[in-house]
Design a protein around this motif. Structure first.
Motif, PDB file in Angstrom:
ATOM      1  N   ALA A   6       0.833  -1.207   0.000  1.00 52.99           N
ATOM      2  CA  ALA A   6       0.000   0.000   0.000  1.00 52.99           C
ATOM      3  C   ALA A   6       0.867   1.257   0.000  1.00 52.99           C
ATOM      4  N   ASP A   7       1.998   1.206   0.695  1.00 56.38           N
ATOM      5  CA  ASP A   7       2.910   2.351   0.709  1.00 56.38           C
ATOM      6  C   ASP A   7       3.618   2.515  -0.634  1.00 56.38           C
ATOM      7  N   LEU A   8       3.982   1.398  -1.252  1.00 53.46           N
ATOM      8  CA  LEU A   8       4.670   1.454  -2.545  1.00 53.46           C
ATOM      9  C   LEU A   8       3.719   1.837  -3.681  1.00 53.46           C
ATOM     10  N   PHE A   9       2.491   1.388  -3.581  1.00 54.24           N
ATOM     11  CA  PHE A   9       1.504   1.629  -4.633  1.00 54.24           C
ATOM     12  C   PHE A   9       0.232   2.231  -4.026  1.00 54.24           C
ATOM     13  N   PRO A  10       0.279   3.516  -3.666  1.00 51.27           N
ATOM     14  CA  PRO A  10      -0.918   4.133  -3.085  1.00 51.27           C
ATOM     15  C   PRO A  10      -2.048   4.190  -4.124  1.00 51.27           C
ATOM     16  N   GLU A  11      -3.268   4.375  -3.644  1.00 46.90           N
ATOM     17  CA  GLU A  11      -4.398   4.502  -4.562  1.00 46.90           C
ATOM     18  C   GLU A  11      -4.180   5.714  -5.459  1.00 46.90           C
ATOM     19  N   THR A  12      -4.527   5.535  -6.710  1.00 49.89           N
ATOM     20  CA  THR A  12      -4.317   6.605  -7.683  1.00 49.89           C
ATOM     21  C   THR A  12      -5.584   6.837  -8.488  1.00 49.89           C
ATOM     22  N   GLU A  13      -5.678   8.007  -9.051  1.00 48.98           N
ATOM     23  CA  GLU A  13      -6.796   8.339  -9.939  1.00 48.98           C
ATOM     24  C   GLU A  13      -6.634   7.593 -11.262  1.00 48.98           C
TER      25      GLU A  13
END
Length: 170
Positions: A6-13
């Motif tokens: 989750a830290d490496l790949f945060p939620e994105t638009e």
């Protein structure tokens, strides 16, 4: 492990596969623009144009994401994605201006500088998801640099045969 991901790949638009596709597209379209400059042995060639297009793409992706970041949702924080476009435009223009040299009454590097500026615009277009704009601009650039360049060379060679002079191309 889940928190690390989750830290490496945060939620994105913009989903990560779409971001990857846009960055690869910027690399490929920047390469098309830079290939002609490389073929003509100009200092800003393939690698330079790829890097300009890719960096512009990354900046545009970051501008999209920054508008939607939770940390920037406060009423006092104002995000203006147009500032990113302005910053990329002026940054690339600065690089392009470095390619232009005035020596002995001749201007050299102007076309290469313009190509770098267009590579930045193509990168921004791809990064913002405007694939058609980026593809058409790349195609038009190829026509201008390669095909019109061949026509220019042909006319210069016929002109140099007539008056004995030979102009240096950009």
């Amino acid at each position: 492990m889940e928190q690390i991901l989750a830290d490496l790949f945060p939620e994105t638009e913009v989903p990560y596969p779409v971001m990857l596709a846009r960055m690869v597209g910027a690399i490929l379209l920047g390469a098309v623009i830079g290939a002609e400059r490389e073929y003509q042995s100009h200092p800003a060639g393939l690698r330079t144009h790829i890097l300009v297009a890719l960096s512009a793409c990354v900046f545009s992706l970051l501008s999209i994401e920054s508008v939607h970041m939770a940390g920037f949702s406060d009423e006092q924080v104002r995000i203006d994605p147009l500032r990113v476009i302005e910053a990329v435009t002026s940054g690339v223009a600065f690089l392009a201006a470095g390619m232009i040299v005035f020596s002995r009454g001749e201007v050299k590097g102007l076309t290469t500088g313009a190509g770098m500026w267009l590579a930045g615009a193509v990168g921004l277009s791809v990064g913002l998801g405007y694939w058609f704009v980026a593809a058409f601009a790349t195609f038009a650039c190829f026509v201008v640099l390669f095909i019109l360049g061949k026509i220019e060379i042909g006319s210069e060679e016929s002109g140099s045969q007539k008056d004995g002079s030979k102009e240096k191309r950009d």
